[in-house]
Design an enzyme around this catalytic site. Structure first.
Site, PDB file in Angstrom:
ATOM      1  N   CYS A 168      -1.379   0.877   7.670  1.00  0.00           N
ATOM      2  CA  CYS A 168      -2.924   0.732   7.623  1.00  0.00           C
ATOM      3  C   CYS A 168      -3.256  -0.537   6.848  1.00  0.00           C
ATOM      4  O   CYS A 168      -3.637  -1.639   7.457  1.00  0.00           O
ATOM      5  CB  CYS A 168      -3.876   1.692   7.296  1.00  0.00           C
ATOM      6  N   ARG A 169      -3.391  -0.756   5.562  1.00  0.00           N
ATOM      7  CA  ARG A 169      -3.948  -1.790   4.635  1.00  0.00           C
ATOM      8  C   ARG A 169      -3.057  -2.819   4.550  1.00  0.00           C
ATOM      9  O   ARG A 169      -3.493  -3.917   4.726  1.00  0.00           O
ATOM     10  CB  ARG A 169      -4.434  -0.963   3.441  1.00  0.00           C
ATOM     11  N   SER A 170      -1.701  -2.736   4.007  1.00  0.00           N
ATOM     12  CA  SER A 170      -1.084  -3.813   3.635  1.00  0.00           C
ATOM     13  C   SER A 170      -0.493  -4.621   4.992  1.00  0.00           C
ATOM     14  O   SER A 170      -0.622  -5.955   4.857  1.00  0.00           O
ATOM     15  CB  SER A 170       0.233  -3.545   2.994  1.00  0.00           C
TER      16      SER A 170
ATOM     17  N   CYS B  13       0.825  -1.141  -0.015  1.00  0.00           N
ATOM     18  CA  CYS B  13      -0.102  -0.029   0.191  1.00  0.00           C
ATOM     19  C   CYS B  13       0.892   1.357   0.039  1.00  0.00           C
ATOM     20  O   CYS B  13       2.169   1.154  -0.471  1.00  0.00           O
ATOM     21  CB  CYS B  13      -1.104  -0.051   1.053  1.00  0.00           C
TER      22      CYS B  13
ATOM     23  N   ASN C  38       2.299   1.338   4.392  1.00  0.00           N
ATOM     24  CA  ASN C  38       2.483   0.203   5.210  1.00  0.00           C
ATOM     25  C   ASN C  38       2.369   0.403   6.545  1.00  0.00           C
ATOM     26  O   ASN C  38       3.194  -0.306   7.459  1.00  0.00           O
ATOM     27  CB  ASN C  38       4.181  -0.155   5.002  1.00  0.00           C
TER      28      ASN C  38
ATOM     29  N   ASP D  11      -8.305   3.612   1.435  1.00  0.00           N
ATOM     30  CA  ASP D  11      -7.464   4.141   2.422  1.00  0.00           C
ATOM     31  C   ASP D  11      -8.145   4.538   3.773  1.00  0.00           C
ATOM     32  O   ASP D  11      -8.765   5.727   3.494  1.00  0.00           O
ATOM     33  CB  ASP D  11      -6.405   5.327   1.713  1.00  0.00           C
TER      34      ASP D  11
HETATM   35  P1  4NP Z   1      -1.964   2.831   4.338  1.00  0.00           P
HETATM   36  O1  4NP Z   1      -2.272   4.385   4.706  1.00  0.00           O
HETATM   37  O2  4NP Z   1      -1.148   3.017   2.578  1.00  0.00           O
HETATM   38  O3  4NP Z   1      -2.770   1.853   4.209  1.00  0.00           O
HETATM   39  O4  4NP Z   1      -0.788   2.526   5.154  1.00  0.00           O
HETATM   40  C1  4NP Z   1      -1.589   5.339   4.806  1.00  0.00           C
HETATM   41  C2  4NP Z   1      -0.898   5.767   5.792  1.00  0.00           C
HETATM   42  C3  4NP Z   1      -0.156   6.782   5.944  1.00  0.00           C
HETATM   43  C4  4NP Z   1      -0.345   7.901   4.866  1.00  0.00           C
HETATM   44  C5  4NP Z   1      -1.034   7.570   3.963  1.00  0.00           C
HETATM   45  C6  4NP Z   1      -1.794   6.532   3.738  1.00  0.00           C
HETATM   46  N1  4NP Z   1       0.319   8.903   5.128  1.00  0.00           N
HETATM   47  O5  4NP Z   1       0.135  10.065   4.093  1.00  0.00           O
HETATM   48  O6  4NP Z   1       1.120   9.102   5.946  1.00  0.00           O
END
Ligand code: 4NP
Length: 152
Positions: A14-16, A9, A12, A124
């Protein structure tokens, strides 16, 4: 070559990590054994544990992801993993740009593995609330269970 699966994702956190945890759980329950990991296309959260909201929703489903630490996708991943699975279409497009020509890794979108959800993003949840994390868990657990079943 033994199957090895990397979920990717943006951050790294939240989702992955949810996808990694759900896939480890599905593979364990199926009595199979694969190398499973996750990474982000971005570098902001390198070394950090998953978002507390991801840890909580996974824990509610009996999956402990608290020990995972974020890392960024690297060139070696395209040789190390047979399957690289993007959580959303932006991640997939970034992976296609990063993929070395000689890499034989199969790139795909996670929800392409869930019948009826093809082409869709796992949304997200980072700027969302607990219900967005619950939805992300539902998406990744359904898709990884289906993907696990589809692997020979
Ligand atoms: P992820 O979510 O891609 O599912 O881990 C996010 C985590 C952090 C950010 C964006 C999406 N960020 O902008 O810091």
């Amino acid at each position: 070559m033994a199957k090895s699966i990397l979920f990717v994702c943006l951050g790294n956190i939240c989702r992955s990590p949810l996808a990694e945890g759900a896939m480890r759980d599905a593979v364990l329950k199926a009595g199979q054994e694969f190398l499973i990991d996750s990474a982000g296309t971005g570098a902001w959260h390198i070394g950090n544990p998953p978002d507390p909201r991801s840890i909580a929703v996974a824990a509610r489903h009996g999956v402990d992801i608290s020990g995972l630490r974020a890392r960024q996708v690297e060139q070696a991943d395209f040789e190390r993993f047979t399957h690289i699975i993007a959580l959303d279409r932006n991640n997939l497009s970034d992976l296609k740009s990063l993929k070395p020509e000689e890499s034989e890794a199969r790139l795909s979108l996670l929800l392409d593995h869930l019948p009826g959800r093809e082409g869709q993003n796992v949304a997200d949840p980072y700027y969302g609330d607990d219900s967005d994390f619950t939805r992300a868990w539902q998406d990744v657990s359904a898709a990884t269970a289906e993907f696990c079943r589809s692997l020979p």
